[in-house]
Design an enzyme around this catalytic site. Structure first.
Site, mmCIF file in Angstrom:
data_model
loop_
_atom_site.group_PDB
_atom_site.id
_atom_site.type_symbol
_atom_site.label_atom_id
_atom_site.label_comp_id
_atom_site.label_asym_id
_atom_site.label_seq_id
_atom_site.Cartn_x
_atom_site.Cartn_y
_atom_site.Cartn_z
ATOM 1 C CB ALA A 85 -0.731 -0.050 1.381
ATOM 2 C CG HIS A 262 0.044 -9.835 5.085
ATOM 3 N ND1 HIS A 262 -1.426 -9.976 4.397
ATOM 4 C CD2 HIS A 262 0.120 -8.682 5.224
ATOM 5 C CE1 HIS A 262 -1.723 -8.842 4.124
ATOM 6 N NE2 HIS A 262 -0.734 -7.845 4.647
ATOM 7 C CG ASP A 292 4.039 -13.071 -0.478
ATOM 8 O OD1 ASP A 292 4.376 -13.321 0.897
ATOM 9 O OD2 ASP A 292 3.121 -12.514 -0.749
ATOM 10 N NE ARG A 296 14.226 -9.189 2.821
ATOM 11 C CZ ARG A 296 13.024 -9.553 2.763
ATOM 12 N NH1 ARG A 296 12.071 -10.042 1.914
ATOM 13 N NH2 ARG A 296 11.975 -9.365 3.702
#
Length: 370
Positions: A85, A262, A292, A296
């Site tokens: 977001a 998340h 996900d 990295r």
């Protein structure tokens, strides 16, 4: 490594370091933080420390192909930008710059429901595929209107995030009294629906209050029939961590699944995404599985792809690139990680993504173990 607009070579860790220097501390905590003790944030990273790779030799790796096809679109890289977001918190152009950067890298960009640029502006800036992400609001009319706009703009799929019946207890945000400030806003949503996200209060997170007010915690699997009726777009469910839910997702019409916790921002103590990827992939009934959580570097992506992911989504790292260098930073971060992936594929003796399977990976029982 990839050249940034400053002329220097950067790894993902370099982008992270630069971003931390440039981003306001409370925004940095919002991006980097997780739920409660942040054990699942740490677990996502630690899972990759337990990966050991089994390279094959004399495999003919003079050419390495990182391209992948999903829902009829071919991407130059299996690395995509996960929905996050308010990109204008870290860059004035926000999601428009992210779209340009993802397009330059030939990558998928999943645009968050709470984007700080309009769906139309993002679509105009993009040269690669876009998907739209949704949370399930009490206001279904708002969800339906977003879907209609996304379809008109040519977005290729809808990703429903299913692991937020309420927001995780993110202590960094609560201690900072975090709220969305300045001229940053979720501009694709009616301002009345978003009002509480901007109301700062000491000792509490405005986003927690907003989620409690606006998200529908009573949604069940049966409600997916309503969403399917609203759109012709493929439906992708994000936030699946068990074989049981993967089978339910398939039964209720999901076209793809995202294995995700998340980013450790919801249930603290939840399993690392990597540790359940194979389980979910086995239960997905042939549907594409995305992933996900903790990726990295390119070698991390290789492990996830070998364990069953069709595509790997990056959440925090593209925001580091965006903060450090705008669209160029996003493109640089994605290109760097794709270059790392291609290098690892060559050294592992797997010149195409189709050559990656579970025989590539051995999971150690302890980080750094043999």
């Amino acid at each position: 490594m990839t050249q940034t607009r400053t002329g220097q070579s950067f790894t993902g860790t370099d982008y992270q370091r630069l971003a931390r220097e440039l981003v306001d501390p409370d925004v940095w905590d919002f991006i980097e933080g997780g739920a409660e003790a942040e054990r699942t944030v740490a677990a996502n990273l630690a899972a990759f420390d337990r990966v050991r790779l089994r390279p094959r030799v004399l495999a003919g790796v003079s050419e390495v192909d990182t391209s992948v096809e999903l829902f009829g679109t071919r991407y130059a890289t299996p690395l995509g930008v996960a929905p996050t977001a308010y990109h204008r918190l870290v860059d004035a152009e926000g999601e428009v710059a992210t779209a340009r950067g993802a397009g330059a890298a030939g990558a998928l960009f999943v645009v968050g429901m709470f984007a700080s640029r309009t769906l139309e502006e993002i679509a105009e800036a993009s040269s690669s595929e876009l998907w739209i992400q949704l949370y399930w609001l009490r206001r279904r009319d708002v969800m339906a209107a977003l879907l209609r706009r996304a379809e008109r703009c040519g977005y290729g799929a809808v990703m429903l995030t299913v692991d937020v019946p309420r927001m995780g207890r993110r202590w960094r945000d609560m201690r900072n009294g975090f709220a969305i400030g300045g001229d940053v806003a979720a501009v694709n949503i009616d301002a009345g629906v978003m009002a509480s996200a901007h109301e700062r209060a000491a000792g509490g997170s405005a986003l927690v209050r907003h989620t409690a007010q606006q998200f529908d915690a009573g949604v069940t699997w049966d409600d997916l029939a309503w969403l399917r009726a609203q759109t012709r777009l493929p439906l992708v469910l994000k936030g699946i961590l068990t074989a049981e839910d993967a089978r339910l997702a398939v039964r209720h019409g999901a076209d793809a699944i995202v294995v995700s916790n998340h980013g450790g921002r919801q249930l603290d103590g939840a399993v690392a995404s990597l540790d359940v990827l194979a389980e979910v992939a086995d239960a997905a009934g042939g549907r594409p599985v995305l992933f996900d959580g903790g990726v990295r570097r390119g070698v991390d992506a290789l492990a996830a792809l070998a364990l069953g992911a069709r595509m790997v989504l990056l959440g925090r790292p593209p925001l580091w690139g965006l903060a450090a260098g705008g669209a160029d930073g996003v493109a640089g971060l994605l290109r760097t990680t794709t270059e790392e992936l291609a290098h690892a594929m060559a050294l592992a003796g797997r010149p195409t993504l189709g050559d990656l399977d579970r025989s590539v990976v051995r999971m150690s029982t302890i980080a750094g173990g043999a």
